[in-house]
Design a protein around this motif. Sequence first.
Motif, PDB file in Angstrom:
ATOM      1  N   ARG A 179      41.708  20.192  19.454  1.00 31.31           N
ATOM      2  CA  ARG A 179      42.516  21.545  19.277  1.00 31.31           C
ATOM      3  C   ARG A 179      43.205  21.995  20.576  1.00 31.31           C
ATOM      4  NH1 ARG A 179      38.968  26.164  17.287  1.00 31.31           N
ATOM      5  NH2 ARG A 179      37.668  25.500  18.739  1.00 31.31           N
ATOM      6  N   HIS A 180      42.875  21.478  21.671  1.00 34.09           N
ATOM      7  CA  HIS A 180      43.211  22.003  22.873  1.00 34.09           C
ATOM      8  C   HIS A 180      43.959  20.722  23.723  1.00 34.09           C
ATOM      9  CE1 HIS A 180      40.963  25.557  22.494  1.00 34.09           C
ATOM     10  NE2 HIS A 180      39.948  24.836  22.348  1.00 34.09           N
ATOM     11  N   LEU A 181      43.872  19.709  23.448  1.00 29.22           N
ATOM     12  CA  LEU A 181      44.138  18.496  24.217  1.00 29.22           C
ATOM     13  C   LEU A 181      45.215  17.570  23.370  1.00 29.22           C
ATOM     14  CD1 LEU A 181      44.020  16.761  26.898  1.00 29.22           C
ATOM     15  CD2 LEU A 181      42.091  15.431  25.536  1.00 29.22           C
ATOM     16  N   SER A 182      46.417  17.236  24.042  1.00 29.08           N
ATOM     17  CA  SER A 182      47.462  16.545  23.478  1.00 29.08           C
ATOM     18  C   SER A 182      47.802  15.458  24.558  1.00 29.08           C
ATOM     19  CB  SER A 182      48.728  17.409  23.053  1.00 29.08           C
ATOM     20  OG  SER A 182      49.054  18.137  24.296  1.00 29.08           O
ATOM     21  N   LEU A 183      48.296  14.245  23.955  1.00 26.72           N
ATOM     22  CA  LEU A 183      48.357  13.170  24.862  1.00 26.72           C
ATOM     23  C   LEU A 183      49.696  12.533  24.228  1.00 26.72           C
ATOM     24  CD1 LEU A 183      45.191  11.087  24.989  1.00 26.72           C
ATOM     25  CD2 LEU A 183      45.996  12.887  26.664  1.00 26.72           C
ATOM     26  N   GLY A 184      50.506  12.132  25.401  1.00 31.07           N
ATOM     27  CA  GLY A 184      51.999  11.486  24.756  1.00 31.07           C
ATOM     28  C   GLY A 184      52.485  10.666  25.817  1.00 31.07           C
ATOM     29  N   GLY A 185      53.687  10.014  25.493  1.00 28.21           N
ATOM     30  CA  GLY A 185      54.281   9.045  26.216  1.00 28.21           C
ATOM     31  C   GLY A 185      55.867   8.906  26.340  1.00 28.21           C
ATOM     32  N   GLU A 186      56.419   8.357  26.988  1.00 23.47           N
ATOM     33  CA  GLU A 186      57.874   8.302  26.762  1.00 23.47           C
ATOM     34  C   GLU A 186      58.521   7.023  27.468  1.00 23.47           C
ATOM     35  OE1 GLU A 186      60.277  11.185  29.053  1.00 23.47           O
ATOM     36  OE2 GLU A 186      59.127  10.855  30.827  1.00 23.47           O
ATOM     37  N   GLY A 197      62.099   2.697  32.386  1.00 22.34           N
ATOM     38  CA  GLY A 197      60.962   3.513  32.842  1.00 22.34           C
ATOM     39  C   GLY A 197      59.941   3.693  31.526  1.00 22.34           C
ATOM     40  N   ILE A 198      58.851   3.986  31.909  1.00 22.74           N
ATOM     41  CA  ILE A 198      57.664   4.562  30.993  1.00 22.74           C
ATOM     42  C   ILE A 198      56.830   5.734  31.758  1.00 22.74           C
ATOM     43  CG2 ILE A 198      55.875   2.695  31.626  1.00 22.74           C
ATOM     44  CD1 ILE A 198      55.460   2.495  28.675  1.00 22.74           C
ATOM     45  N   GLY A 199      56.424   6.512  30.866  1.00 18.44           N
ATOM     46  CA  GLY A 199      55.523   7.485  31.380  1.00 18.44           C
ATOM     47  C   GLY A 199      54.714   8.008  30.539  1.00 18.44           C
ATOM     48  N   TYR A 200      53.514   8.602  31.116  1.00 19.20           N
ATOM     49  CA  TYR A 200      52.380   9.101  30.245  1.00 19.20           C
ATOM     50  C   TYR A 200      52.131  10.800  30.440  1.00 19.20           C
ATOM     51  CZ  TYR A 200      51.685   4.113  29.763  1.00 19.20           C
ATOM     52  OH  TYR A 200      51.987   2.658  29.547  1.00 19.20           O
ATOM     53  N   ALA A 201      51.563  11.289  29.605  1.00 22.82           N
ATOM     54  CA  ALA A 201      51.278  12.665  30.014  1.00 22.82           C
ATOM     55  C   ALA A 201      50.188  13.180  29.171  1.00 22.82           C
ATOM     56  CB  ALA A 201      52.403  13.583  29.849  1.00 22.82           C
ATOM     57  N   ALA A 202      49.373  14.231  29.686  1.00 17.63           N
ATOM     58  CA  ALA A 202      48.312  14.892  29.067  1.00 17.63           C
ATOM     59  C   ALA A 202      48.357  16.293  29.435  1.00 17.63           C
ATOM     60  CB  ALA A 202      47.015  14.495  29.509  1.00 17.63           C
ATOM     61  N   ARG A 203      48.005  17.096  28.167  1.00 13.57           N
ATOM     62  CA  ARG A 203      48.221  18.554  28.295  1.00 13.57           C
ATOM     63  C   ARG A 203      46.980  19.283  27.742  1.00 13.57           C
ATOM     64  NH1 ARG A 203      52.086  23.149  28.429  1.00 13.57           N
ATOM     65  NH2 ARG A 203      51.495  24.798  26.708  1.00 13.57           N
ATOM     66  N   TYR A 204      46.260  20.028  28.561  1.00 13.34           N
ATOM     67  CA  TYR A 204      45.222  20.845  27.784  1.00 13.34           C
ATOM     68  C   TYR A 204      45.425  22.491  27.885  1.00 13.34           C
ATOM     69  CZ  TYR A 204      40.408  22.105  27.228  1.00 13.34           C
ATOM     70  OH  TYR A 204      39.142  22.729  26.863  1.00 13.34           O
ATOM     71  N   GLU A 205      45.304  22.981  26.807  1.00 11.78           N
ATOM     72  CA  GLU A 205      45.903  24.410  26.572  1.00 11.78           C
ATOM     73  C   GLU A 205      44.658  25.349  25.903  1.00 11.78           C
ATOM     74  OE1 GLU A 205      49.403  26.808  24.655  1.00 11.78           O
ATOM     75  OE2 GLU A 205      49.163  24.805  24.385  1.00 11.78           O
ATOM     76  N   THR A 206      44.311  26.345  26.339  1.00 13.22           N
ATOM     77  CA  THR A 206      43.598  27.400  25.865  1.00 13.22           C
ATOM     78  C   THR A 206      44.162  28.770  25.776  1.00 13.22           C
ATOM     79  OG1 THR A 206      42.333  28.100  27.992  1.00 13.22           O
ATOM     80  CG2 THR A 206      41.496  25.919  26.693  1.00 13.22           C
ATOM     81  N   ASP A 207      43.421  29.803  25.373  1.00 11.90           N
ATOM     82  CA  ASP A 207      44.156  30.847  25.436  1.00 11.90           C
ATOM     83  C   ASP A 207      44.337  31.844  26.598  1.00 11.90           C
ATOM     84  OD1 ASP A 207      44.113  30.940  22.625  1.00 11.90           O
ATOM     85  OD2 ASP A 207      42.110  32.058  22.593  1.00 11.90           O
ATOM     86  N   LYS A 208      43.365  30.851  27.926  1.00 11.87           N
ATOM     87  CA  LYS A 208      43.845  31.618  29.128  1.00 11.87           C
ATOM     88  C   LYS A 208      44.386  30.711  30.094  1.00 11.87           C
ATOM     89  CE  LYS A 208      41.553  35.512  28.236  1.00 11.87           C
ATOM     90  NZ  LYS A 208      42.286  36.819  28.660  1.00 11.87           N
ATOM     91  N   MET A 209      44.471  29.424  29.858  1.00 11.22           N
ATOM     92  CA  MET A 209      45.115  28.397  30.926  1.00 11.22           C
ATOM     93  C   MET A 209      45.734  27.319  30.133  1.00 11.22           C
ATOM     94  SD  MET A 209      43.032  25.751  30.422  1.00 11.22           S
ATOM     95  CE  MET A 209      43.086  24.809  32.183  1.00 11.22           C
ATOM     96  N   VAL A 210      46.617  26.687  31.097  1.00 16.65           N
ATOM     97  CA  VAL A 210      47.381  25.565  30.520  1.00 16.65           C
ATOM     98  C   VAL A 210      47.466  24.663  31.789  1.00 16.65           C
ATOM     99  CG1 VAL A 210      49.524  24.617  29.919  1.00 16.65           C
ATOM    100  CG2 VAL A 210      48.840  26.952  28.794  1.00 16.65           C
ATOM    101  N   ALA A 211      46.873  23.479  31.630  1.00 19.35           N
ATOM    102  CA  ALA A 211      46.747  22.358  32.724  1.00 19.35           C
ATOM    103  C   ALA A 211      47.578  21.052  32.147  1.00 19.35           C
ATOM    104  CB  ALA A 211      45.420  21.747  33.141  1.00 19.35           C
TER     105      ALA A 211
END
Length: 277
Positions: A179-186, A197-211
């Motif tokens: 529910r809070h974590l998503s992973l991706g690439g390009e 090129g190739i890239g990877y990413a991660a995003r963690y999100e809650t009601d109070k913060m986004v990393a």
Amino acid sequence: MAGLVPPGPTTVPAGESKKAEEKTDFMNLPCPIPFEELHREALMSLKPEAFEGLRFDFTKGLNQKFSLSHSVYMGPTEIPSQSAETIKIPTAHYEFGANFIDPNLMLIGRVLTDGRLNARVKWDLTDNLTVKANAQLSNEPHMSHGIVNFDYKGKDYRSQFQMGNAALFGASYIQSVTRHLSLGGEVFWAGQHRKSGIGYAARYETDKMVATGQVASTGVVALSYVQKVSEKVSLASDFMYNYITRDVTSSVGYDYILRQIDHRKKDYKFGFGLTVG
């Protein structure tokens, strides 16, 4: 007689109840934000739209969907330089624009006195598939370009395919894992410059913060963090490092919403940022 007494209500510890509520339903995950907007909250706080000089904008609506705009800008413009010193030249131009905005179609065009023509199109073909196009025509050689994006929004994922002039091709995919974590690439391929090129990413999100964290084969490592202190105050920071050129940039800042107008749903913000490079 003791066996005839009905058992009392079973008490579930608060910790176990909270864990049960937070249990992830992998068949009902939220749809993540587009891959290109991973650092959206940090950019809004640390990289606001700013300019140096004088700017005047006027927009007149002709009907509910069509409007005309006029803009005048006077101020310095930065030009590319081989040295670390920023070179600015004084410029002034007038810009005329026409806008057509419909629930499923958006057309925006701009003509500048220096000969440039900018156009943007956003067309929702279906509820899940959107086509976006940006183009710029210029009198200067090698300054005209165009790019088309095909965005598909799934139930718990997003994908994008991109192509542009000079044999530019790119694709990205991002998937909600919890529910809070998503992973991706390009991936991308620039045919004119023979680069990929190739890239990877991660995003963690809650009601109070986004990393957010992102790394690419081009050498870029980008990190950002946004903490929502209250309904009006947000703190933001980012860190960017290129392990090929050894360049490092870091920024910190905050946003404060001064006032909100309910009937227009518009926020007035005050922000401060500091960048170290």
